[in-house]
Every structure is written in structure tokens, then in C-alpha cells.
Design a protein around this motif. Sequence first.
Motif, mmCIF file in Angstrom:
data_model
loop_
_atom_site.group_PDB
_atom_site.id
_atom_site.type_symbol
_atom_site.label_atom_id
_atom_site.label_comp_id
_atom_site.label_asym_id
_atom_site.label_seq_id
_atom_site.Cartn_x
_atom_site.Cartn_y
_atom_site.Cartn_z
ATOM 1 N N GLN A 154 17.537 95.757 23.527
ATOM 2 C CA GLN A 154 18.987 95.561 23.669
ATOM 3 C C GLN A 154 19.401 94.116 23.416
ATOM 4 O O GLN A 154 20.560 93.824 23.220
ATOM 5 C CB GLN A 154 19.452 95.983 25.069
ATOM 6 N N PHE A 155 18.441 93.230 23.470
ATOM 7 C CA PHE A 155 18.750 91.811 23.290
ATOM 8 C C PHE A 155 17.939 91.197 22.162
ATOM 9 O O PHE A 155 16.764 91.523 21.987
ATOM 10 C CB PHE A 155 18.447 91.019 24.564
ATOM 11 N N PRO B 283 23.369 89.914 22.617
ATOM 12 C CA PRO B 283 23.240 91.341 22.321
ATOM 13 C C PRO B 283 22.562 91.538 20.973
ATOM 14 O O PRO B 283 22.806 90.783 20.030
ATOM 15 C CB PRO B 283 24.688 91.828 22.292
#
Lengths: 985, 107, 417
Positions: free
Chosen positions: A747-748, A808
Amino acid sequence: MSTRLATGGRLIDRTKPLGFRFNGKRLKGFAGDTLASALLGADQMLVGRSFKYHRPRGIIASGVEEPNALVGLGTGARFEPDQRTTTTELFDGAETSSQNHWPSLETDIGVLNNWAYRFLPAGFYYKTFMFPRAAWKHVFEPIVRQSAGLGKVPTERDADRYEHAYAFCDLLVVGGGVAGLSAALEAGRAGKRVIVWEQTAHWGGRSPVDGGQIDGMAPEDWVAGVLEQLAAMPNGSLRARCMAAGLYDHGYVLGYESVGDATPGDGRPRHRLWRVRAGQIVTATGAIERPLAFAGNDVPGVMLASAVRDYVVNWAVSPGDRTVIVTNNDDAYRTALVLLDAGLVVPAVLDARETPTGELIEAVRARGVRVLAGRGVAKVKGGKRVQGVQVCAQAGEGAVLEEIGCDCVAMSGGWSPVVHLWSHCGGKLLWDEANACFRPDPSRPPTGADGAAMVRAVGAANGALRLPEALADAGGPPAVAAAEGPMAPVWVMPQGAPPALRFKAFLDYQNDVKVSDVQLAAREGYESVEHTKRYTTLGMATDQGKLSNINGLAILSDALGQAIPVTGTTTFRPPYTPISFGAIAGEARGEIFQPLRRTPMHEWHEANGAHWEPVGLWRRPYSYPRAGEGLRDAVNREISNTRNSLGMLDASTLGKIVVKGPDAGKFLDMLYTNMMSTLPVGKCRYGLMCNENGFLMDDGVVVRLSEDSWLCHTTSGGADRIHGWMEDWLQCEWWDWKVYTANLTEQFAQVAIVGPNARKLLEKLGGMDVSKEALPFMTWAEGELGGFRARIFRISFSGELSYEIAVPASEGMAFWKACLAAGEEFGAMPYGTEALHVMRAEKGFIMIGDESDGTVIPQDLGLGWAISKKKEDYLGKRAQQRSFMDNPDRWQLVGLETLDGSVLPDGVYAVAEGHNPNGQRNVQGRVTSTYFSPTLGKGIAMGLVHRGPDRMGEVLDFPADAGKVFRARIVDPVFYDKDGEKQNV
Amino acid sequence: MLTLTCPCCGMTVEETELAPGGEAHLKRFGPGSSDAEFEGYLFARKNPRGVHFERWRHAYGCGKWFLAARCTATLEVFGTYPAQTTEPPASIVAAIKARRPDWEGLK
Amino acid sequence: MGMRRYSAFAVAREALRFHQGWERAWASPAPKKRYDVVIVGAGGHGLATAYYLGKNFGITNVAIIEKGWLGGGNTGRNTTIIRSNYLQDPSAAIYEKARALYEDLSQDLNYNVMFSPRGLLMLGQTEHEVRGYKRTVYANNLQGVETEWIGPERVKELVPIINIDGPRYPVLGALYQARGGTARHDAVAWGYARACSAMGMDIIQQCEVTGIRTAGGQVQGVDTTKGVIDCGKLAIVVAGHSSVLAEMAGFRLPIESLALQALVSEPIKPCMDVVVMANTVHGYMSQSDKGEMVIGGGTDGFNNYTQRGSWHHVEETVRALIETFPMISRLKMLRQWGGIVDMTGDRSPILSATPVGNIFVNCGWGTGGFKSIPGSGWAMAELVAKGSPGPLAAEFGLDRFREGRFIDESVAAGGAP
């Protein structure tokens, strides 16, 4: 000679002639031919050489059981060895070549005549070739290897593609003969999801050739009607050219579909591998005719009786002008009738039974054919082609009564149900006295997940060999066929054949296993059927004993004086017939042969010349060499640039797991060796994880996000494993603790901004206060950095001023580019994993997998400071109290520096005096990481040394390659900036 | 190629969706336990040829661990149940007894 | 009972009379009432233990009891690889002992086991793996095991069919053991059996042990399907079923029984002389004398006694090998099968006394069983004969699990066979 008949041939289309080549010779066939029928139609009976004796071999069968007629098919990137001609559909332009001979099929200097092969019986190689010792590897084995091994070796990367498919059904019917279709129809009408597979291109099995009537119709017409009904059912699925390769636990069946075999290069997959989960499986796999064991039964022109009639009826090919039929049962008489109908000559039927009577026999007699009762073949005359048979009394020892000229012998020793799939997953067999065959034992079926039967055999596969019985067994309609009398088991012909004849009576045609070989195995004590198989190689050829096994174990049983079922069978293993490796692999090849994980910045690395290093399923840039720059130079440049101005690392692969909940602190205290519950919000702390065996398994920086949540960084390869580990403990041991975990690795995107200019870059991006005061070492902050939502962790794995910034994932690439652009004026340059490794080694930081290897505990690595003394328990604590671990007498981490500044080799050991009781040199340490440090201009290393930290300054010897011994001094593992001045700015 | 029913999400799934986790119902021994207890916990395994209790994770599905009672000699599955228990539930024991009357129970 | 020697001359002599004069390779006697040593399991390890009990210690009042047929377990279902390039000292010692014994085994047993030191490569395909193998080479050099690290060009020379620059895991080099190779697996069991029988030992097949008799903490004998057999000492050598026998004797082992699968292709002409192991992608391959490509991969993950594995492991292995050897894509799988291996807590074997007096176990060879047979038998014979281990077996005792003194080989090559 074999030839194409002027009329007939239910499967061929004479309006579509096809050209192909065999050993360079141009031949013609028709659409609907198999390679075998086309070869026979072109008078090519001799098609190969046997495995061991290189004897001439002809086509013997018309289906999957064929042991002889294997060819090389295709050329170049589409060449395939060991292609079975009897099941390969002919296509225009097919290039085929025979196998296992030199210089040519007709003249093979490797051939062993009857005299010579007496010296090479079963297992002779276990008794010879032992002296001198080196001779096996260097003299004998190469000869054996060169003469064995059937097919030529493909040399190119496969040009074709393959695919996998999945299906689920209530009932899978294997076999599209009349029994299988009956079972399918019944289930389909009952509303079940039914899949039917037929391994050939045609439906109906043997019935269209063998005749009879089903439900008042010709079999072909009945089959056509049922196919129509099944095709019309929404819950039915019919698939021809799809062979059930294997049956596995819990109803898992593997299907091997030929899709583009006959249309090479048309873009379709060559094969499709089906993986089906079936509620129930019906095996309607039919039966295979057995050969008879008489002398010379391997001469080209000796064929299975059923195959002879298949070639005549299906493909209008006459295998010979004059065909003698040898049998122990009535069914073979059908072949005589078919041959007579085609206008061919049947000089005689040799029937081993004393008084054969019955409808079919009378029909043959009525056509004027001599039926010789109680007779068998003493010997077949001929070398590369049958010239005649010598007739003898079956009850005798082979005295020749007469000789009959012929060019084809059609033999039938009875039929064996195809029980392979039934047996793959534990189904047991029983011996059927009447038909002298093994058939499925319905009381001991293969069982599924619920312990109940998952397979039912029907029709001939279940021992119901004749049409009316087969249909009744499968729940089909009434049928009529010529009545047949009992068969008589015949395992050797004649019954009293002396050694000289048994020596020429072949059981396994491809592997040249003869009746005498099986008897020899029994005589020498290889009594188990598995021993006999392995000692003689019976049934180990590419047909896996489809023709030979029952005959072989009958002869073994006779030699041992025991009943056949006592001997039993060898184990049936998948696949039923060989399947291509390409099909097994499917689409997963090349770049995607394993899943490929990409970071959000992957494309940038690729476009900018990254030299990749695989890390788990990720690829990470090892470094970014520039044009004309070597890898080593690139790494040194990246390090110097980072240490002196500004480096950027894509750290997105680092594991990122959020642990949250009222008990999260307590949980992390159990997971890590040090205290995490006391970490203040806003701070970071380095932590170690051990397994229950006490060994170090992962490390990383833990971040306290809020009162009830922590972010745990793991190693790049470790994220999934550690997340699974956390869940294991939470779900299975401490299930009453209120903790939730989420693996947010993907997710990152995470970027490390490293070097003296790091702060300048962040300040230029703007939006967050990254000053020493606002964001000191081992703290973090959240905010908007240069317009990106970001978390900044001030942590360092290089000893430099360093920030790791998470954004993100979807903004990762943009952020990376923004940093590069803004950093240009500060000398920003990306660096790869190797620079990362060197810089951490310069600082004496350990790397999981280098300093730790699954046998190292944190105490060994000088990480005692990261082990809480206050905690009663953590995972691994009890293990570390065992006598061998709770002991200072271990190898421990130190720095190593060669006396001459050279670089120690990777993995080299430090020797100690003397040898251990096994004569091995004693050792006292080893190198765990070693690099050239461009920063220090010399080699640096870390290693584990026996009581190392107590021995600072000592010099150890490290013998390396070619007698060179490296001498290195034990030093502090922190080589660079011991006081941490560079990061405390 | 096993299929097991995940008691958490209720799906009967392929082995390829699952990750095996070894023997179930092990009692953890930590600091304070004897060497023998700790060795037993970490290493001594029943490894029976027959009825076996084991851990599985629906790794490529709901992610939950669960327990299965299975026969290692036939691969018959007697049932699956949630991991949050220290012994097999009565329904599982009954299912095993029904299929294996000679089974002596979890030892 | 003597043993008629095998030779080319004997074969020629027999050829003249159609091989009617060959004697049984081993006898098939009924069990006696008592033996000095009973060995459970007539696989390679059990038979080798018996052979060296006789040869090295003169103990020949020995029975080897076998549930099925001799050599019918893992001895007859492995991929026949022989190597000794292990990292840890105790492993290197026992595997090298085995490999060295293999060199002369055909002559020693007068049975051609076809040991073929064709060379063995373990490919380095990640930086991490390269470091692990280089470390192994340095360790081997000090252990008296001849291995070397070679570069990708040399790999290509040794294995022309290999693809050294695959898109995912290019070959960076290999750990090369020139004297590693293969042997004919069945022949190893048969050769030992013949030699044991010639020494007067009883090989009792089709005889299943159903119970173990003990008194006062000492073994007394075994119950079998052929009656009670008393013994002075009992050796349990039953890979795959070790836990079942241990249960009969009343103790537990740090062992799990797992399925390990293998497969062969249809035969083709010689194209690969060496054995190649690619542990990063989990596959290994050699070519048998018959011409089949012999292929294996990793073990399944759950306890299983069925000798059947799960199909998806075969797919993974074949995928890995097509990437490594693209030319095999158009070959066909002829046969696949499974064996049951026992895996210990540290993936290293156990040669040990047990909680019951005069019961000894030899188990836990995992995927390394075949290659270790002669060394294992040699060390086990010493353990059984003397009651305590010699240097080869010293580190492989059960006590290591209590002390935390493991012999972990996964360090260099995760679960390589």
C-alpha cells in the motif's frame, strides 16, 4: 506388404490427401489418418529399433498401448522425440523420423542377433563391468547410455504455448465409448453437471469396429444420437482428444487435451492441461488386448488382432495380404471376418484352445478358413518383416507341424481392463478367472475426502468385456452381439517352450524383455513383482507395460508356483500416457514463470538501466551502471555519492505491517526480544524477532503510530512470512488478545533519502519541518511533503543523515521523480542494494541472512542490548536458556580487517589448530559479510569468531583458494563514523 | 491434492489456497518449563499413521487459521474446526469414532 | 552360505546354457527364535547396517526384517543423487564417508551398483545463494570434501543444455562437486542384500513388526506377522515410518512424515552428463543411463503416509526446470511417484540410542537418504555394535534437540535433496 485398400475407411476423408515425410521420404495419407495408419498405408511397417538389442520393430497396436512405433516429429523449435504414431493425427507437412539406430533404420550396426543377445540377459550389467573401477564411468556407461535412450534430443526453446484450465463437475466420465456415454447420459438426465473426456478424436470406442447392435441400432448410429442428446444438455460437456492423465486425492483429475498438435503454428496452445475437481468419477476406459508370447513375436508384421481390424475398418489399411490369426479367445475371429470382407487372405486361425466353438468361429469356418484347434506358433519366420509362421501344438514343446506363409500375424491373448485411473489413488484390483485379467474390486475403491468411494468403473474397464455386458454394467440400453465362448489363459506359446524359444518370446517389446528374463529374475530371487520389474525393466518403457505387464506377471507367478493374484501388480502411477512438460508448466514461463512483484517505481528503474537482483519474488536494482561503467565501479560511485552528497533508494519492498488494538503492545512485547509497549508515540525503535527455537528470524524498525497502533517494518523477503507468523500466534495461541494486523507492504511506496544533503532536499520539497530539533533521530512525523501525503521516518541503515519517506503506492512514482528533480542540484542519485549492503557493513549493522543464517541467536551478534531483561517471556526466550545457547562459548560477531587491506573472500573460514575426530580441519570462525569499502579504501568484513569479542586484536588465518591464506585481525565491527556524527546532524 | 472446508469463511477450498502448519493442540511451554517439557513442545511429534490433528491457514483466502482432523493413511477428512480451542470438539470426535471405531482418542 | 562371484566370464558361461544355472542372489529363510541383532527395515540403510555389522564387527547373527520387499521403500523411489557437499562438519563427514564408500562399493559387494561420479552442480541464482555456496566450498576444503565454485561459463560448458541467462534467475555460478554423481538405487539394496545373505544373515521379507517387547527398560524382542523374534539389540531403520515404530517402543521422535515426489521423462539420447540442482527455483535433474530425465523438487507440507503427493508441487518443479533447461518443454513426463521421507526438527538425521535400552534408531534422513546409505550403515553398525556412537554418529544423537545443538543444513541450500 501393407497397403491402402481401394474402398472403405470410416475415419478417413479420401478427398483430403495429406503429404508427410518419414526419414526424408515423401509419403501420402488422408485426413483422418493417424501417423501409424498413414505409414502402414504407405507400406512402412518397419518404423523403429528396440531399446536394448536394436531389433527391428514394426507397428503392433492402434492406440495408446503402442510400444514400438515412436518417431521424432517436427523440426527445430517444434521437434518432439518419442511421439507415438498410433495416437498422433496426421497433418499436412508432418516431418517424421525413426529412432534409435545408426546409420539408418534399415541398417543398424547396433543390432544384436539372437546369438549375441544371449550374453545380455536381464540384469547382466549388475554382474559385469566392475573392473577396473574407473571403467564403469569412463568406458561401459557411455556405451550403455549411447545405445539406450530412444529419441533424439530437442535443441531449441519450444516455439509453442500451453495453457491450463479448471473445471468442476458432479460427475467426470473418462472414456467416450458406449459404456462411458451411457453413464454420462444417465447422469445428465438426472441433472448432474457432467463432463465426458475421450482421449481419441472419435466417440464410441471399439463398438463401431467390433459391431453388434445397441437399442436396435448400429453402434455408430446409437453413439451419434447420444452425443446429440448430451451436447444439447446445458449441464453436459463433451471433450474429445482429452486424456485423463492422473487421478489424485479428493477427486482431483488431470486432463491432457491435444489442441494444436496437428495445426502447428496456428497460434492456439499446443496442449491444454485440465484440472478438474469431480464429485464422482466414472472410469469407462475400456480394455487393451494382450499379445501372446511366442518366439519371434516381435518381428514387424506381428500385430494385435484388434489393431489389424482397426486399420482395415477405420483407415482402409491392410497390414498384410496374408494374415495368420493366433488366439486364445473368440474375439480375434472378428479380425478374420473383417479381413475376409476386405478381400484379404486368412490362411489359418491358430486357436490355442482344444475345442473352440461358437458363433464367430463357425462364421469364420463357413468362409472356408482353416481353424486349427489346440495349435500355436512355434516361431515366426522373417527378420524385418514376417514371412511365415511355424505351427506347433500348444500343449507341446514346439515341434513344428507345418509352416504357413504369411506377411502378417494377428495375435490375441485376451483383454485387460484399463484400471490405471482406478488404481492411481488407491483403488484395489481383483483377479477375474473367467477373463484371466485384473479388474477393479468394487469393495475396495479409491476413496475421497469423505472416505466414500469416489470412482466407479464401468464397461470393459470394469471387466464387462462384451458389448451387452458392458452396456448393462454402465446402465445403458440393451445390446446384442455375437455370443462368445470362454477364453483360455495362454501365457507362453507353446506351453512347454524350451529355453531357445523362450529366449525369443518378447514381453516388453520396447525394452527387449523376454519370457526367459522374467524366469531368470524369479530364479535369482527377485520374487516380488517390483523386483522383477526393476531387474528386467519389464513395463518400464514408454508404454509403462500396457501390453506386457499381465503376461509378465503371469509368467513370474508360474515360475514361483503361485497364483497370479498372489503376485499382484506393480503400482500404477500417473500419467496414463506421457504428457508434455510444456503442458505441465502452462503459461507460466519466461518472465512470469513465477509471479513478479514490482514496486511502484519499477518502470523507472528498468528505464534507467537497473541491474536487477531477485529478492523473493521482487526484483530490486542491485545498482544503476552507466554506459561504459562496470558494476563494481557503479556501486562505488553510488556509495561515494551517498556518503558525500545525496543518495536515493527505493525501499518499497520493506515489509510494513500495522499492529493495532488494546493488546497490541503486549503482543509486540512477546514478538520482539525488546520492549515495544513502552515506545512513545512518535518514536521509532529497532527490534529483533526470534523463532521459538531461539534463532534470529527478522529485524526492522518499529514505529509507534498512536496509542494503540504500531507499524512494524520487516525485511524485504520477510513481510508475508512475518505477517503469517503474527496471525499464527494471534489466532492459535493468544486468541483472546485484542490485536489486529494488516500487511500494508504494497500500500505504500517508500523512499530513503540519504546523505549530507538529505535535509536540503526535503526542505526544498517543503511542507514539513525536518529540522534536527523537530525531527530528531529515531522519530517520525506525518504531513504533506512537496504536496504528497507522507510519513517521514528519521532512521538510518547507512549511518548518514537519512529519512525514509512513505507515500501512498499510487503516488510512489510521482514522488520518486519529484525527489530526483528537486535533488538534482544537491547531487541526488539513486543507489541499489549492493551500495546499501556495503554502507550498512561499514557501519557494522547486521543483515538478516548474512550475519544470521538460522543458526544464530541475537546474543551471538552483540545485540544483547536489544534483548529485554525485564520481560518474563518473549518468543525464543525459553529456547535461548538451553545449555548449548546459554553459553559464552559460542561464535560471536566481530569486525575483521586484513593485514594488507585486501578483501576477504565471501564465506571463508578461520582455521584453528588440529583436526577433529573425523579428520576435518578445526575451525574457529567465518566471514559473514565482506566488501571493499570505497569510503575507507580497503577491505572490511564482519564475521562470527569463537569468543570473538574477547579476542580483539588477534590475527586469524583464513585459507582461501589455490593455497592463498588471508590473514585478518579481529576488530570492532563498526568501521566508519563510530561516534555517529554523520547521522546526528 | 486435498480439499478442506475453512470453518471461518465456510468455503471448501483447494490445497493451493491453503498453507499447512503442522501438528495441532500443542501446548506451548515458555520460560520456567523444564528442558524435557520444552523439547516435547518444540520437537516431539505424534506423526501418526492414521487419525491426525493439524493446523492449516486459509492463506490465499480469508487468512484464518483452522484445525483439521484427517487420516494420514487415506487422506480422509473427518472435519475442520476453528483454531481457538485446546482440544477437538465433541462433534469432530464423534465423526472420527464413527469412521474409525478403534481410534483411541487424542493422546 | 558362500557367494558365487559375478563377472563377465560367469555371464558368458551362463549364456551358453541360456542362464539356467544362476543361483538366488539372497536366501529367503524363515525367522529363527533369536538373533543378536534384529534390524527393522530392509532398505538400503538397514541392509548396509547389517553388512557393516558383519564386515567391521564380525556380528552375523543378524536378522533384517522387512514389512514389504527389500529395497521397496525410499531406496527404490529416489532420484539416485550422491553428493557430500554439505556445509556443517558432522553432515559433511558422514555424507563424504558414504560417497567414498560408494566409489568402491561395486567391487566390495561384487555387484555393480553403477556408481557414476559424473559431477554435480548446485546453481547459484541469487547473490545470497552464491555467498552460501562459496561458504560451503571453503568449509568443504577444510573438511576434506573436494568441491569448487565455478562461474557461469564453466557451468555452460559442463551442461550445454542449460540456460544461464534466464529472465528471472540467471545462473551466477555453481557449487561443483566433480566426484558427486548417481548410482543405480535398486542395485545398492540388492548388492548389500546379497552380501548380507552370503554372510549368513537372515533377510525376512513380508514380515511386519506389530509390537516391540521390552522389560525393565531393555528391549527383548519384536512381535511380527511371522511370530515373536527375540533379540539382544534392536535397530529401527524404517525411513517414513520411524514414528510408528517409536510409538510401539513407547517414545516419540522429532519427526514428521512427508511426501516427496519425483518424476521421469521419456528416454532420449544422452544430453546431460552431470547432475544439476537449482535450489532457488526448487528443481533438480539428471539423466539416467536409460536416457530418462530424472526430476525432483521439494517436499509436500503436510503429514502423509500415502506415497502420493500433491500435483501442484510437480507443476512448480517442472516450471522451474523448463526455465533452467528450455529444451525439456517438448519432452514428456512418463511417470511420477512419491515417497515418504521423515523430516526432523533440524532437517538432519538421527543416529542414536533411545530411551529404551538397546534400541537404536537411524532415521530422519529427509531427502538425503540414498546418498548416505553406506556411511549411515557404517556409523550405525558401530553404534549398535558398541552401544555408543563413534565420531561419525556422535553429533546426530537425540540429545541435541534438548540442548539446542542443531545441525542445520538449510543455511546453504534450503531442503536440497
